[in-house]
Write a protein that holds these residues in place. Structure first.
Motif, PDB file in Angstrom:
ATOM      1  N   TYR A   1       8.201 124.417  59.969  1.00 36.65           N
ATOM      2  CA  TYR A   1       9.500 125.003  60.302  1.00 36.65           C
ATOM      3  C   TYR A   1       9.265 126.289  61.076  1.00 36.65           C
ATOM      4  N   SER A   2       9.929 126.438  62.207  1.00 37.71           N
ATOM      5  CA  SER A   2       9.827 127.644  63.018  1.00 37.71           C
ATOM      6  C   SER A   2      10.810 128.696  62.488  1.00 37.71           C
ATOM      7  N   VAL A   3      10.327 129.914  62.310  1.00 41.21           N
ATOM      8  CA  VAL A   3      11.178 131.000  61.794  1.00 41.21           C
ATOM      9  C   VAL A   3      11.330 132.062  62.872  1.00 41.21           C
ATOM     10  N   ASN A   4      12.591 132.415  63.165  1.00 41.44           N
ATOM     11  CA  ASN A   4      12.898 133.366  64.226  1.00 41.44           C
ATOM     12  C   ASN A   4      13.607 134.612  63.707  1.00 41.44           C
ATOM     13  N   SER A   5      14.461 134.470  62.697  1.00 43.86           N
ATOM     14  CA  SER A   5      15.331 135.579  62.298  1.00 43.86           C
ATOM     15  C   SER A   5      15.018 136.186  60.942  1.00 43.86           C
ATOM     16  N   GLN A   6      14.069 135.668  60.235  1.00 43.17           N
ATOM     17  CA  GLN A   6      13.733 136.089  58.874  1.00 43.17           C
ATOM     18  C   GLN A   6      14.784 135.672  57.849  1.00 43.17           C
ATOM     19  N   ILE A   7      15.769 134.881  58.266  1.00 45.79           N
ATOM     20  CA  ILE A   7      16.753 134.350  57.319  1.00 45.79           C
ATOM     21  C   ILE A   7      16.621 132.836  57.324  1.00 45.79           C
ATOM     22  N   PHE A   8      15.880 132.367  56.342  1.00 44.03           N
ATOM     23  CA  PHE A   8      15.596 130.947  56.182  1.00 44.03           C
ATOM     24  C   PHE A   8      16.560 130.397  55.149  1.00 44.03           C
ATOM     25  N   GLY A   9      17.023 129.174  55.338  1.00 44.85           N
ATOM     26  CA  GLY A   9      17.983 128.676  54.373  1.00 44.85           C
ATOM     27  C   GLY A   9      18.144 127.179  54.330  1.00 44.85           C
ATOM     28  N   VAL A  10      19.014 126.801  53.425  1.00 39.00           N
ATOM     29  CA  VAL A  10      19.390 125.416  53.212  1.00 39.00           C
ATOM     30  C   VAL A  10      20.911 125.399  53.270  1.00 39.00           C
ATOM     31  N   ILE A  11      21.475 124.570  54.166  1.00 37.24           N
ATOM     32  CA  ILE A  11      22.924 124.535  54.332  1.00 37.24           C
ATOM     33  C   ILE A  11      23.362 123.108  54.625  1.00 37.24           C
ATOM     34  N   SER A  12      24.547 122.773  54.196  1.00 36.02           N
ATOM     35  CA  SER A  12      25.088 121.441  54.439  1.00 36.02           C
ATOM     36  C   SER A  12      24.993 121.113  55.927  1.00 36.02           C
ATOM     37  N   ALA A  13      24.492 119.924  56.237  1.00 43.90           N
ATOM     38  CA  ALA A  13      24.300 119.522  57.634  1.00 43.90           C
ATOM     39  C   ALA A  13      25.612 119.336  58.379  1.00 43.90           C
ATOM     40  N   ASP A  14      26.738 119.362  57.679  1.00 46.43           N
ATOM     41  CA  ASP A  14      28.016 119.225  58.383  1.00 46.43           C
ATOM     42  C   ASP A  14      28.327 120.415  59.276  1.00 46.43           C
ATOM     43  N   VAL A  15      27.553 121.493  59.181  1.00 46.48           N
ATOM     44  CA  VAL A  15      27.770 122.652  60.059  1.00 46.48           C
ATOM     45  C   VAL A  15      27.180 122.443  61.449  1.00 46.48           C
ATOM     46  N   LEU A  16      26.359 121.423  61.606  1.00 45.32           N
ATOM     47  CA  LEU A  16      25.728 121.215  62.910  1.00 45.32           C
ATOM     48  C   LEU A  16      26.768 120.911  63.975  1.00 45.32           C
ATOM     49  N   ASP A  17      26.696 121.655  65.051  1.00 47.59           N
ATOM     50  CA  ASP A  17      27.619 121.531  66.173  1.00 47.59           C
ATOM     51  C   ASP A  17      26.780 121.210  67.406  1.00 47.59           C
ATOM     52  N   GLU A  18      26.945 120.005  67.913  1.00 52.75           N
ATOM     53  CA  GLU A  18      26.136 119.562  69.057  1.00 52.75           C
ATOM     54  C   GLU A  18      26.297 120.486  70.269  1.00 52.75           C
ATOM     55  N   ASP A  19      27.505 121.021  70.496  1.00 54.61           N
ATOM     56  CA  ASP A  19      27.715 121.923  71.630  1.00 54.61           C
ATOM     57  C   ASP A  19      26.925 123.218  71.452  1.00 54.61           C
ATOM     58  N   LEU A  20      26.922 123.751  70.229  1.00 55.99           N
ATOM     59  CA  LEU A  20      26.161 124.978  69.955  1.00 55.99           C
ATOM     60  C   LEU A  20      24.663 124.710  70.102  1.00 55.99           C
ATOM     61  N   LEU A  21      24.205 123.584  69.588  1.00 54.66           N
ATOM     62  CA  LEU A  21      22.788 123.246  69.736  1.00 54.66           C
ATOM     63  C   LEU A  21      22.430 123.138  71.213  1.00 54.66           C
ATOM     64  N   ASP A  22      23.278 122.478  71.985  1.00 54.25           N
ATOM     65  CA  ASP A  22      23.033 122.318  73.413  1.00 54.25           C
ATOM     66  C   ASP A  22      22.967 123.669  74.118  1.00 54.25           C
ATOM     67  N   GLU A  23      23.870 124.560  73.738  1.00 54.70           N
ATOM     68  CA  GLU A  23      23.901 125.914  74.302  1.00 54.70           C
ATOM     69  C   GLU A  23      22.591 126.651  74.030  1.00 54.70           C
ATOM     70  N   ARG A  24      21.977 126.358  72.905  1.00 57.48           N
ATOM     71  CA  ARG A  24      20.734 127.024  72.509  1.00 57.48           C
ATOM     72  C   ARG A  24      19.496 126.230  72.891  1.00 57.48           C
ATOM     73  N   ILE A  25      19.691 125.234  73.738  1.00 56.75           N
ATOM     74  CA  ILE A  25      18.624 124.371  74.233  1.00 56.75           C
ATOM     75  C   ILE A  25      17.909 123.683  73.064  1.00 56.75           C
ATOM     76  N   LEU A  26      18.716 123.207  72.122  1.00 59.01           N
ATOM     77  CA  LEU A  26      18.216 122.461  70.976  1.00 59.01           C
ATOM     78  C   LEU A  26      18.891 121.108  70.930  1.00 59.01           C
ATOM     79  N   THR A  27      18.289 120.181  70.231  1.00 60.06           N
ATOM     80  CA  THR A  27      18.890 118.873  70.036  1.00 60.06           C
ATOM     81  C   THR A  27      18.588 118.371  68.631  1.00 60.06           C
ATOM     82  N   HIS A  28      19.417 117.463  68.167  1.00 55.92           N
ATOM     83  CA  HIS A  28      19.278 116.887  66.840  1.00 55.92           C
ATOM     84  C   HIS A  28      19.040 115.393  66.993  1.00 55.92           C
TER      85      HIS A  28
END
Length: 129
Positions: free
Chosen positions: A60-87
């Motif tokens: 797991y890559s850590v960038n912000s020092q805030i690591f967590g576990v959260i319901s996957a329903d928060v994933l937003d494809e548009d936000l991921l795309d904006e951050r050059i990420l994909t699921h």
């Protein structure tokens, strides 16, 4: 701390949350179950800037020092795309490098999330720096 069964994102929370949600996460207590306005529950941990490896060999890559576990329903494809990420296939990838940085795990039963002496325990997964 116990979270209900379901699909959960495990990783640096800054990668998948928008500004308002991440601000709420920043303001929440460490090592407690908290909730976003949307109702999504999460647990967060303050960690050093190092990559965590779990018992299945995933890093797991850590960038912000805030690591967590959260319901996957928060994933937003548009936000991921904006951050050059994909699921895909239960992983979050950096689109530019194809490097996996976090993962989505399905828990069929309630599971315990806790900080351990050597890292973080998420159900049966043990993560160490």
């Amino acid at each position: 701390m116990t979270l209900e069964a379901g699909d959960y994102y495990i990783g640096d929370l800054s990668y998948v949350l928008g500004y308002a949600d991440f601000k709420r996460v920043e303001d929440a207590e460490f090592e407690q179950i908290c909730e976003l306005e949307s109702g999504s529950k999460f647990a967060k941990f303050e960690v050093s800037l190092c990559d965590f490896k779990d018992t299945q060999g995933f890093v797991y890559s850590v960038n912000s020092q805030i690591f967590g576990v959260i319901s996957a329903d928060v994933l937003d494809e548009d936000l991921l795309d904006e951050r050059i990420l994909t699921h895909r296939h239960g992983r979050i990838y950096n689109k530019a490098s194809s490097y996996p940085i976090a993962k989505i795990v399905r828990f069929n039963e309630p599971f315990v999330v806790e900080k351990t002496e050597r890292g973080i325990s998420v159900g049966e997964l043990k993560l160490e720096c």
